[in-house]
Design an enzyme around this catalytic site. Structure first.
Site, short mmCIF file in Angstrom:
data_model
loop_
_atom_site.label_atom_id
_atom_site.label_comp_id
_atom_site.label_asym_id
_atom_site.label_seq_id
_atom_site.Cartn_x
_atom_site.Cartn_y
_atom_site.Cartn_z
N HIS A 1 0.83 -1.21 0.00
CA HIS A 1 0.00 0.00 0.00
C HIS A 1 0.87 1.26 0.00
O HIS A 1 0.73 2.13 -0.86
CB HIS A 1 -0.91 -0.03 1.22
CG HIS A 1 -1.78 1.18 1.37
ND1 HIS A 1 -3.15 1.13 1.20
CD2 HIS A 1 -1.51 2.47 1.69
CE1 HIS A 1 -3.67 2.33 1.39
NE2 HIS A 1 -2.68 3.16 1.70
N GLU A 2 1.78 1.34 0.97
CA GLU A 2 2.59 2.54 1.07
C GLU A 2 3.50 2.70 -0.14
O GLU A 2 3.78 3.82 -0.56
CB GLU A 2 3.41 2.52 2.36
CG GLU A 2 2.58 2.52 3.63
CD GLU A 2 1.54 3.62 3.68
OE1 GLU A 2 1.75 4.68 3.06
OE2 GLU A 2 0.50 3.40 4.32
N HIS B 1 1.77 4.56 -2.88
CA HIS B 1 1.94 6.01 -2.76
C HIS B 1 3.32 6.44 -3.28
O HIS B 1 3.46 7.46 -3.94
CB HIS B 1 1.83 6.43 -1.30
CG HIS B 1 0.44 6.42 -0.75
ND1 HIS B 1 -0.59 7.13 -1.32
CD2 HIS B 1 -0.09 5.82 0.35
CE1 HIS B 1 -1.69 6.97 -0.60
NE2 HIS B 1 -1.41 6.16 0.41
N HIS C 1 3.37 6.70 -6.93
CA HIS C 1 2.65 7.90 -7.35
C HIS C 1 3.57 9.12 -7.27
O HIS C 1 3.53 10.00 -8.14
CB HIS C 1 1.42 8.08 -6.44
CG HIS C 1 0.37 8.98 -7.00
ND1 HIS C 1 -0.74 9.36 -6.26
CD2 HIS C 1 0.23 9.60 -8.19
CE1 HIS C 1 -1.50 10.14 -6.99
NE2 HIS C 1 -0.93 10.31 -8.17
#
Length: 714
Positions: free
Chosen positions: A502-503, A506, A509
């Site tokens: 998940h992290e 980011h 991104h």
């Protein structure tokens, strides 16, 4: 499958905004700042990575204050420019302003989030109201706003490219949302409220950190921890020893209501003690009690909203989000409630039936749920977490899982380096290379829990990408995984694996950002879009190509057996009623706090919380909210006020987007490149609804999310 929430872009100095992105002062000039201050000039390390080995606590305060002085002077020069306002002399000039303040604030955020101490907390307390005033000096500057407004009105006649035009629109929107149209007297009121809120948010963070540390469960008798395995007991003993309690066992609290050890602890009294420590961590009537702090923050926000012409804070805050209005958020959440709570009640009945079959003689309580749900899962799917963990060693998960999936999808590669200084000994650093071999950025990871680290998991940047400023991204991930005892491997459960994926979503991104203007770069998007790339990246943790590559037994090196993988897949939708209900409960708490009117009386926190959950229909007694109001750091200490629903909203986006992948061949370089080109690399350069539609081919569909969670049939 219970997701660990994250805070993707942490700004501990909360009033530092995207406008403080950096004018290029010459390297030998930084006003009154001493030349030996490490923030005096950009770091000479690769990609301007911070020189952590040279940074002292005492360096921050003078650098922050000089940074504010420099930025204020730059802003005044722009506002008072006698030349007619143009895109270059106003907006581009603002994009280049505040280099020093940006530089120091990004590093300060690393320390105050992941490695704080009393000296830094004091700096944070002293500087937060000054920084609020500095921020207001930008957004409430009448002359400056008139220049921005003039450019905005002529934006269609200026021959701007699409990104530049978007920058004009974002600046104008941010100024108006901040109160630029208010009268001077109302601006003065707003400034006072902003200062007070900044102080209270800092105060909340300090109390929560201290309350969480003090809330650790300490036991004298190892028998009370029956059910924990040897490694977990050793870690608990080490935790106690490090806090001066040798001979005892300590279980530190994570930031969520439920604690991981509740799944294993066989002693019901111990489970209740651990739950109570978590539930009351900031409600003990002591110096760490946050209830008065959060009620005042809520009322300040309501007063600010009224001043700005809105019925409540949520109505003001949601204007530049995908949802737009509180009514739209409520409508979205209402489509999930019935299926979710029905599933949770069915799961509760399964747990109660197991308790009864064992002659337990008690009614299921929140501290019982995970313990009995794990037994139900074992019975239904013959799946034991302890059977899985030996295959989930952290280095394999990172290198052969997280990085491997990114390579398959996007062609990027990673090389660890030991020569760059870090803020704590177990932080790791990697060069990130693009598919053409050129350096894309730097990635730092800090995964293990410490008492001086804020709870949860998050991503942020120490240097942001910008073609205008000539900078490449320096990104970091932080988590709160349980550190192993010395000499032992760090073995994870699947929720922790998902947190790492998940992290890193980011991080992708941020690393794939390809923008000219820093205000629009990377993760600088709406809250109800920013979790889309991160939650989307979680899917690759269970992709067969990826899972078989990283799920290797730490002793033998053998891959996880297919039989065990099949069990995990069959159990994938287990307990989704519970995990989705606890998230919905937190969503509604956030929404109820931020739809308070300005004239509301000071609420009793516990009664307000109970009434809010009852009103929303998610007050199941065995399913507490993922975060209780008094330790809900997302909405009081970070940027998710009136925006916690974003996790559920973006779950809709990412599951629909993942459906596209499944329809087009799954994990392939071609599909990954398309996602990078159309989503991950585009920052905030266009309307986010359009960005999603261009990728998916239609507006977001909620059904794939409900199917993925097992809340509706296919």
């Amino acid at each position: 499958m219970k997701k660990l929430s994250c805070i993707p872009v942490i700004i501990t100095l909360t009033i530092i905004t995207s406008f403080t992105k950096g004018k290029r002062y010459s390297d030998n000039h930084a006003g009154n700042l001493p030349t030996d201050n490490p923030f005096f000039a950009p770091s000479k390390l690769p990609l301007q990575a911070p020189a952590f080995d040279k940074i002292k606590n005492s360096d921050f305060k003078p650098a922050i204050e000089e940074g504010m002085l420099q930025q204020a002077a730059e802003i005044e020069k722009i506002a008072n420019n006698p030349a007619a306002p143009t895109f270059q002399n106003t907006l581009v000039a603002m994009e280049k302003s505040g280099l020093l303040l940006k530089r120091v604030s990004q590093v300060f955020n690393v320390f105050t989030g992941a490695y704080t101490n009393p000296e830094l907390q004091k700096v944070e307390t002293e500087e937060s109201p000054k920084l609020a005033a500095n921020n207001d000096g930008i957004f409430l500057n009448t002359k400056l706003f008139k220049r921005v407004e003039s450019i905005y009105k002529k934006r269609n006649q200026l021959g701007l490219d699409a990104e530049s035009k978007r920058l004009v629109e974002v600046y104008y929107e941010n100024f108006t949302l901040a109160g630029a149209r208010l009268s001077e007297s109302d601006k003065d009121i707003l400034k006072k409220l902003n200062k007070e809120e900044a102080v209270l948010r800092t105060d909340f963070g300090k109390k929560l950190l201290a309350g969480t540390k003090a809330g650790a469960l300490v036991v004298d008798d190892k028998q009370e921890l029956d059910g924990l395995n040897g490694a977990e007991l050793e870690a608990a003993a080490q935790s106690a020893k490090s806090n001066g309690q040798a001979g005892k066992w300590s279980i530190p609290l994570q930031n969520t209501t439920q604690q991981p050890q509740l799944q294993s602890l066989a002693n019901r009294a111990t489970r209740q003690k651990l739950f109570d420590q978590s539930w009351t961590r900031t409600e003990k009537g002591d110096a760490n009690d946050t209830r008065a702090t959060i009620t005042r923050i809520a009322l300040i926000r309501a007063q600010k909203a009224k001043l700005l012409g809105f019925p409540n804070y949520a109505a003001w805050k949601l204007q530049n989000q995908m949802a737009k209005t509180p009514a739209a958020v409520e409508d979205f959440l209402s489509k999930i409630i019935d299926a979710t709570t029905t599933a949770a009640k069915r799961e509760a009945a399964d747990n109660q039936a197991l308790i009864d079959s064992q002659n337990g003689g008690f009614k299921l309580q929140p501290w019982d749920w995970d313990f009995y749900a794990e037994q139900v899962r074992k019975a239904k799917y013959n799946l034991d977490d302890n059977e899985i963990k030996p295959y989930l060693e952290i280095d394999n998960v990172l290198r052969k899982g997280v990085f491997y999936a990114a390579n398959l999808l996007y062609g990027i590669t990673f090389k660890e380096r030991k020569d760059l200084p870090v803020w704590q000994a177990d932080v790791r650093v990697f060069d990130v290379f693009d598919k053409d071999g050129k350096q894309l950025g730097l990635f730092y990871c800090d995964y293990f829990k410490r008492d001086n680290k804020r709870g949860g998991a998050w991503m942020s940047s120490m240097v942001s990408q910008s073609y205008l400023l000539g900078t490449k991204p320096v990104i970091y991930n932080v988590a709160n995984l349980t550190a192993p005892a010395p000499g032992q491997p760090a073995l994870l459960n699947f929720e922790e694996v998902r947190t790492m994926f998940h992290e890193f979503g980011h991080a992708l991104h941020g690393m794939f950002a390809s923008q000219k203007y820093p205000t629009l770069s990377g993760t600088s998007v709406a809250r109800d879009f920013v979790e889309f790339p991160s939650q989307f990246n979680e899917h690759w943790a269970m992709d067969p190509k990826v899972l078989k590559h990283y799920a290797l037994n730490y002793k033998t090196g053998k891959p996880m057996p297919q039989e065990l993988i099949d069990k995990i897949n069959r159990a994938g939708k287990f307990n989704q009623g519970y995990s989705t209900t606890e998230l919905l409960a937190a969503d509604y708490l956030d929404l109820q706090w931020h739809t308070l009117p300005a004239d509301a009386s000071v609420p009793d926190v516990d009664k307000f919380e109970a009434d809010a959950l009852h009103k929303s229909g998610v007050d199941l007694p065995q399913v507490p909210p993922r975060y209780r109001s008094s330790y809900f750091s997302h909405i009081w200490g970070s940027g998710y006020a009136a925006g916690y629903y974003a996790y559920m909203w973006t779950s809709m986006l990412e599951n629909d987007a993942f459906s596209w992948f499944k329809e087009h061949g799954g994990l392939t370089r071609q599909n990954g490149q398309r996602f990078r080109n159309m989503v991950l690399s585009r920052g905030n350069i266009e309307d986010l609804g359009k960005m999603f539609r261009d990728f998916r081919g239609h507006d977001p569909d909620i059904r794939p999310m409900l199917e993925y969670r097992g809340l509706v049939g296919k």
